[in-house]
Design a protein around this motif. Structure first.
Motif, PDB file in Angstrom:
ATOM      1  N   GLN A 153      36.921  52.400  38.150  1.00 39.82           N
ATOM      2  CA  GLN A 153      37.468  51.232  37.441  1.00 39.82           C
ATOM      3  C   GLN A 153      36.967  49.929  38.046  1.00 39.82           C
ATOM      4  O   GLN A 153      36.718  48.952  37.323  1.00 39.82           O
ATOM      5  CB  GLN A 153      39.000  51.268  37.483  1.00 39.82           C
ATOM      6  CG  GLN A 153      39.626  52.399  36.699  1.00 39.82           C
ATOM      7  CD  GLN A 153      39.636  52.150  35.199  1.00 39.82           C
ATOM      8  OE1 GLN A 153      38.648  51.710  34.623  1.00 39.82           O
ATOM      9  NE2 GLN A 153      40.739  52.455  34.557  1.00 39.82           N
ATOM     10  N   GLU A 157      35.048  46.993  36.119  1.00 39.59           N
ATOM     11  CA  GLU A 157      35.556  45.619  36.137  1.00 39.59           C
ATOM     12  C   GLU A 157      34.518  44.656  36.716  1.00 39.59           C
ATOM     13  O   GLU A 157      34.355  43.531  36.239  1.00 39.59           O
ATOM     14  CB  GLU A 157      36.849  45.551  36.947  1.00 39.59           C
ATOM     15  CG  GLU A 157      37.538  44.202  36.864  1.00 39.59           C
ATOM     16  CD  GLU A 157      38.917  44.208  37.505  1.00 39.59           C
ATOM     17  OE1 GLU A 157      39.143  45.031  38.413  1.00 39.59           O
ATOM     18  OE2 GLU A 157      39.761  43.394  37.097  1.00 39.59           O
ATOM     19  N   LYS A 162      36.498  42.977  33.155  1.00 36.31           N
ATOM     20  CA  LYS A 162      37.848  43.512  33.138  1.00 36.31           C
ATOM     21  C   LYS A 162      37.781  45.025  32.985  1.00 36.31           C
ATOM     22  O   LYS A 162      36.781  45.567  32.520  1.00 36.31           O
ATOM     23  CB  LYS A 162      38.695  42.897  32.024  1.00 36.31           C
ATOM     24  CG  LYS A 162      38.102  42.985  30.638  1.00 36.31           C
ATOM     25  CD  LYS A 162      39.024  42.303  29.625  1.00 36.31           C
ATOM     26  CE  LYS A 162      38.469  42.412  28.226  1.00 36.31           C
ATOM     27  NZ  LYS A 162      39.356  41.894  27.195  1.00 36.31           N
ATOM     28  N   LYS A 163      38.890  45.690  33.365  1.00 33.58           N
ATOM     29  CA  LYS A 163      38.870  47.149  33.378  1.00 33.58           C
ATOM     30  C   LYS A 163      38.982  47.731  31.978  1.00 33.58           C
ATOM     31  O   LYS A 163      38.390  48.756  31.676  1.00 33.58           O
ATOM     32  CB  LYS A 163      40.030  47.683  34.225  1.00 33.58           C
ATOM     33  CG  LYS A 163      39.848  47.454  35.706  1.00 33.58           C
ATOM     34  CD  LYS A 163      41.010  48.028  36.473  1.00 33.58           C
ATOM     35  CE  LYS A 163      40.827  47.758  37.962  1.00 33.58           C
ATOM     36  NZ  LYS A 163      41.951  48.201  38.751  1.00 33.58           N
TER      37      LYS A 163
ATOM     38  N   ILE B   9      52.350  41.735  40.075  1.00 36.06           N
ATOM     39  CA  ILE B   9      51.657  42.495  39.014  1.00 36.06           C
ATOM     40  C   ILE B   9      52.275  42.144  37.665  1.00 36.06           C
ATOM     41  O   ILE B   9      53.434  42.474  37.396  1.00 36.06           O
ATOM     42  CB  ILE B   9      51.778  44.023  39.233  1.00 36.06           C
ATOM     43  CG1 ILE B   9      51.267  44.420  40.613  1.00 36.06           C
ATOM     44  CG2 ILE B   9      51.025  44.777  38.138  1.00 36.06           C
ATOM     45  CD1 ILE B   9      51.563  45.875  40.983  1.00 36.06           C
ATOM     46  N   TYR B  11      52.109  42.854  33.696  1.00 34.85           N
ATOM     47  CA  TYR B  11      51.518  43.883  32.834  1.00 34.85           C
ATOM     48  C   TYR B  11      52.094  43.826  31.423  1.00 34.85           C
ATOM     49  O   TYR B  11      53.231  43.430  31.207  1.00 34.85           O
ATOM     50  CB  TYR B  11      51.683  45.275  33.445  1.00 34.85           C
ATOM     51  CG  TYR B  11      53.099  45.754  33.641  1.00 34.85           C
ATOM     52  CD1 TYR B  11      53.845  45.334  34.736  1.00 34.85           C
ATOM     53  CD2 TYR B  11      53.696  46.629  32.742  1.00 34.85           C
ATOM     54  CE1 TYR B  11      55.135  45.777  34.927  1.00 34.85           C
ATOM     55  CE2 TYR B  11      54.988  47.087  32.926  1.00 34.85           C
ATOM     56  CZ  TYR B  11      55.714  46.652  34.021  1.00 34.85           C
ATOM     57  OH  TYR B  11      56.996  47.089  34.214  1.00 34.85           O
ATOM     58  N   SER B  42      46.659  41.052  36.878  1.00 32.51           N
ATOM     59  CA  SER B  42      47.112  41.225  35.485  1.00 32.51           C
ATOM     60  C   SER B  42      46.577  42.549  34.989  1.00 32.51           C
ATOM     61  O   SER B  42      45.408  42.859  35.188  1.00 32.51           O
ATOM     62  CB  SER B  42      46.541  40.114  34.599  1.00 32.51           C
ATOM     63  OG  SER B  42      46.987  38.871  35.029  1.00 32.51           O
ATOM     64  N   ARG B  43      47.425  43.294  34.332  1.00 33.65           N
ATOM     65  CA  ARG B  43      46.998  44.590  33.827  1.00 33.65           C
ATOM     66  C   ARG B  43      47.551  44.828  32.428  1.00 33.65           C
ATOM     67  O   ARG B  43      48.636  44.397  32.092  1.00 33.65           O
ATOM     68  CB  ARG B  43      47.487  45.718  34.748  1.00 33.65           C
ATOM     69  CG  ARG B  43      46.779  45.766  36.089  1.00 33.65           C
ATOM     70  CD  ARG B  43      45.352  46.236  35.939  1.00 33.65           C
ATOM     71  NE  ARG B  43      44.654  46.282  37.216  1.00 33.65           N
ATOM     72  CZ  ARG B  43      43.869  45.314  37.666  1.00 33.65           C
ATOM     73  NH1 ARG B  43      43.704  44.204  36.966  1.00 33.65           N
ATOM     74  NH2 ARG B  43      43.241  45.444  38.819  1.00 33.65           N
ATOM     75  N   HIS B  44      46.744  45.545  31.657  1.00 37.86           N
ATOM     76  CA  HIS B  44      47.171  45.983  30.330  1.00 37.86           C
ATOM     77  C   HIS B  44      48.340  46.958  30.466  1.00 37.86           C
ATOM     78  O   HIS B  44      49.341  46.858  29.766  1.00 37.86           O
ATOM     79  CB  HIS B  44      45.952  46.670  29.703  1.00 37.86           C
ATOM     80  CG  HIS B  44      46.105  47.069  28.295  1.00 37.86           C
ATOM     81  ND1 HIS B  44      46.059  46.173  27.263  1.00 37.86           N
ATOM     82  CD2 HIS B  44      46.281  48.283  27.735  1.00 37.86           C
ATOM     83  CE1 HIS B  44      46.204  46.823  26.120  1.00 37.86           C
ATOM     84  NE2 HIS B  44      46.340  48.086  26.381  1.00 37.86           N
ATOM     85  N   LEU B  50      46.716  51.309  41.143  1.00 35.03           N
ATOM     86  CA  LEU B  50      47.461  50.231  41.798  1.00 35.03           C
ATOM     87  C   LEU B  50      48.225  50.729  43.022  1.00 35.03           C
ATOM     88  O   LEU B  50      48.672  49.918  43.841  1.00 35.03           O
ATOM     89  CB  LEU B  50      48.461  49.620  40.803  1.00 35.03           C
ATOM     90  CG  LEU B  50      47.864  48.768  39.684  1.00 35.03           C
ATOM     91  CD1 LEU B  50      48.904  48.509  38.596  1.00 35.03           C
ATOM     92  CD2 LEU B  50      47.344  47.441  40.234  1.00 35.03           C
TER      93      LEU B  50
END
Lengths: 476, 157
Positions: A153, A157, A162-163, B9, B11, B42-44, B50
């Protein structure tokens, strides 16, 4: 004679929602076994009317696990529409991203979805047969899985910004050249990744003999194998030519340009699943069963072309006396070989002096009405096929997803496992877990939106012909 | 307290309306600047990668949208590792599950909080926050800064 139907829904620890039904006769033996994809997506229809340049971003949304694969196949279809050869550096950069994607996807499949079965056993307590059970049994294995995914990942990225859903790959190449600091950052990750891959591979080799019984039943019926290979016949994941081998290892189709895929691949539909049923055209439907993905790629490749992966390929071929390796159980093995290959190949590509070349994009307008892009996704050969009008708007789309190619083989596989293990008069959870496990070998990716994991509640009812529940298993 | 590490974090999906408040708030926090030792991501969705970063932190703050509460309402609640909070989704993990992974694999149990804002609209293909939720970003970040400052001063968590 009355019949009973056994339903496994949802199939757990796979990517997406699916159902398995086993129809049992009075004696409790399996008559018919079916794998049902229960979701409807519709990408091919709602993409119509969109500008072709939107297709990479649109179709990448097909999947949250392997968007990179769709991004690459879609951009290759667009390259074809432009009638351009992308700059060599751009191709190398796209290859790195694809290999990083394969690494992280294979790691998820092996370490998180399948290792509970492999480490704890198919008959172990289902309450413990999950990733926390793996952590308790072998925490280093679980940490290695996380780290490999992290490495894959991070490379995606670093390249794409971005991932998830990176937009760095564009028709004609990529939109930004690689910098030296990014190159060094990625190179710094690879030695550890290779060590983990080799360590896991060595560990798994010690497990394989314990599963000889399952390997003999897990989708070991003979099929063809389809994949891309390099012009020299070696392992290929990004470009190349199509090769098909039969169950005896004979090459029946070779060096087929990807845009001629329809010459060998036909598609059928059935009323019990939303997934299509691709087949090898010369053999017809449903006889033309073939498999794609890591097992097919290794079976079809003459060599990997990197040092450690080539040794592993030789050992892979020793899994049975005569090639190709038939059991779908050995998809797990093949994934680990491919992670080794990915680490070695990414290092080789990143050390190429040309990798920093600033020329990474060819520009053109559409010069064809039809574009076809084919690449190897983690789960197998991925085909994007578009037609456009004079304004560059999409008029027709066909997507053949890697998992779809394996549809016939998966149905064949669950029948074989059910025949071997399921006794309808004496249901045990371990029997049904094996039926699910043969599907996990293929690591099917059934959608991007929802991914059933290990702890989803599962109720399996065994009903007689009148609908009376005669036996029930409940999990979760 | 010196040398402590904080991980924030945010999300949520950027194309599901109010679900985007987590990553949007995280992005704004990072743009406004954070004290040394504070990392923001920042994450989807929350994923297993993580876990090592969570295990390396002393304080972890999750930013998320919630269906519960009046639109725009900001809530704070402590989180604890919970191996039973297993998500049904392979590429989306519950924050308590991630904390349990960190504890099981790295023997680390950081102090953890969830700062959530109640959303009202989570439609598909919606790229904007509803007005009520857009107004919640400031209070969420105030809450985050308060947590960071409190932790640095040794306030009980």
């Amino acid at each position: 004679m009355s019949s009973r139907t056994l339903t496994i829904e949802p199939v757990t620890r796979i990517e997406g929602h699916a159902r398995i039904t086993l129809q049992l006769d009075d004696a409790g033996k399996v008559g018919q076994a079916r794998f049902h994809l229960t979701q409807f997506r519709g990408f091919e229809k709602f993409c119509e009317g969109r500008p072709y340049r939107e297709m990479p971003a649109l179709t990448a949304r097909t999947c949250g696990i392997c968007p990179v694969s769709h991004l690459l196949a879609s951009n290759k279809a667009c390259d074809y529409l432009l009638r351009v050869s992308i700059p060599p550096t751009a191709e190398k950069l796209r290859r790195i991203m694809n290999l990083a994607q394969i690494t992280q996807s294979h790691a998820l499949s092996f370490f998180h979805l399948s290792s509970p079965d492999l480490l704890l056993g198919w008959d172990s307590d289902p309450a413990r047969r999950n990733i926390f059970g793996v952590m308790a049994q072998d925490p280093q294995l679980a940490r290695d899985g996380i780290r490999l995914r992290q490495i894959g990942q991070t490379i995606i990225e670093t390249l794409g910004g971005k991932k998830i859903h990176p937009t760095w790959v564009v028709p004609g190449g990529v939109n930004e050249a690689l910098t030296e600091d990014k190159r060094q950052a990625m190179l710094g990750l690879l030695p550890e990744g290779l060590e983990i891959a080799k360590r896991t591979y060595s560990f798994f080799k010690t497990l394989v003999p314990k599963f000889a019984e399952e390997a003999s039943h897990f989708g070991s019926a003979p099929t063809l194998f389809l994949s891309l290979v390099t012009p020299k016949g070696n392992l290929e994941h990004y470009d190349g030519l199509l090769r098909i081998k039969d169950a005896m290892g004979r090459i029946v189709e070779d060096m087929i340009p990807p845009h001629e895929y329809q010459r060998v691949v036909g598609e059928a539909v059935e009323d019990f699943s939303y997934m299509k049923f691709p087949f090898y055209k010369p053999m017809g439907y449903p006889q033309g069963v073939y498999r794609v993905g890591p097992l097919a790629r290794l079976n079809n490749a003459d060599a990997c072309g990197t040092p450690y992966a080539d040794v592993a390929l030789m050992e892979f071929r020793m899994l049975q006396e005569a090639a190709p390796v038939q059991s779908s159980f050995h998809y797990h093995y093949a994934r680990l070989v491919e992670i080794i290959f990915a680490m070695e190949s990414m290092e080789r590509l990143l050390k190429d002096p040309d990798i920093l070349n600033p020329r990474v994009r060819s520009r053109a307008r559409s010069n064809r009405y039809e574009g076809i892009g084919v690449s190897e996704a983690p789960r197998g050969t991925l085909m994007h096929h578009y037609k456009i009008d004079d304004d560059g708007l999409i008029t027709w789309v066909n997507l053949i997803i890697a998992t779809g190619h394996n549809n016939l083989a998966m149905n064949q596989g669950i029948k074989q496992v059910a025949d071997a293990y399921v006794d309808g008069n004496n249901l045990r959870e371990g029997m049904l877990n094996r039926v699910e496990a043969v599907i996990r070998c293929f690591d099917p990716c059934l959608s991007c939106a929802s991914h059933a994991f290990g702890q989803m509640p599962l109720a399996i009812d065994l009903q007689d012909a009148s609908g009376l529940v005669v036996d029930r298993l409940v999990r979760g | 307290m010196t040398g402590h590490r904080t991980l924030v974090i945010g999300y949520g999906s950027p194309i599901r309306g109010d679900d985007a408040i987590g990553p949007l708030a995280a992005d704004r926090l990072e743009a406004e600047g954070v004290p040394e030792g504070v990392s923001v991501v920042s994450r989807h969705v929350l994923t297993a990668e993580l876990v090592p970063d969570i295990a390396a932190a002393d304080l972890v703050v999750f930013l998320d949208a919630t269906l519960h509460g009046d639109p725009g309402e900001v809530r704070l609640r402590p989180l604890h590792p919970d191996a039973r909070a297993v998500s049904t989704m392979a590429h989306f993990l519950d924050p308590r599950e991630l904390l349990a992974w960190a504890e099981a694999l790295y023997q680390r149990r950081p102090v953890a909080w969830l700062v959530s804002a109640a959303g009202g609209c989570f439609d598909y293909g919606l790229y904007e926050l509803s007005p009520a939720l857009a107004g919640a970003v400031g209070p969420m970040l105030a809450q985050v800064r308060s947590l960071i400052a409190g932790y640095r001063q040794g306030a009980p968590a």
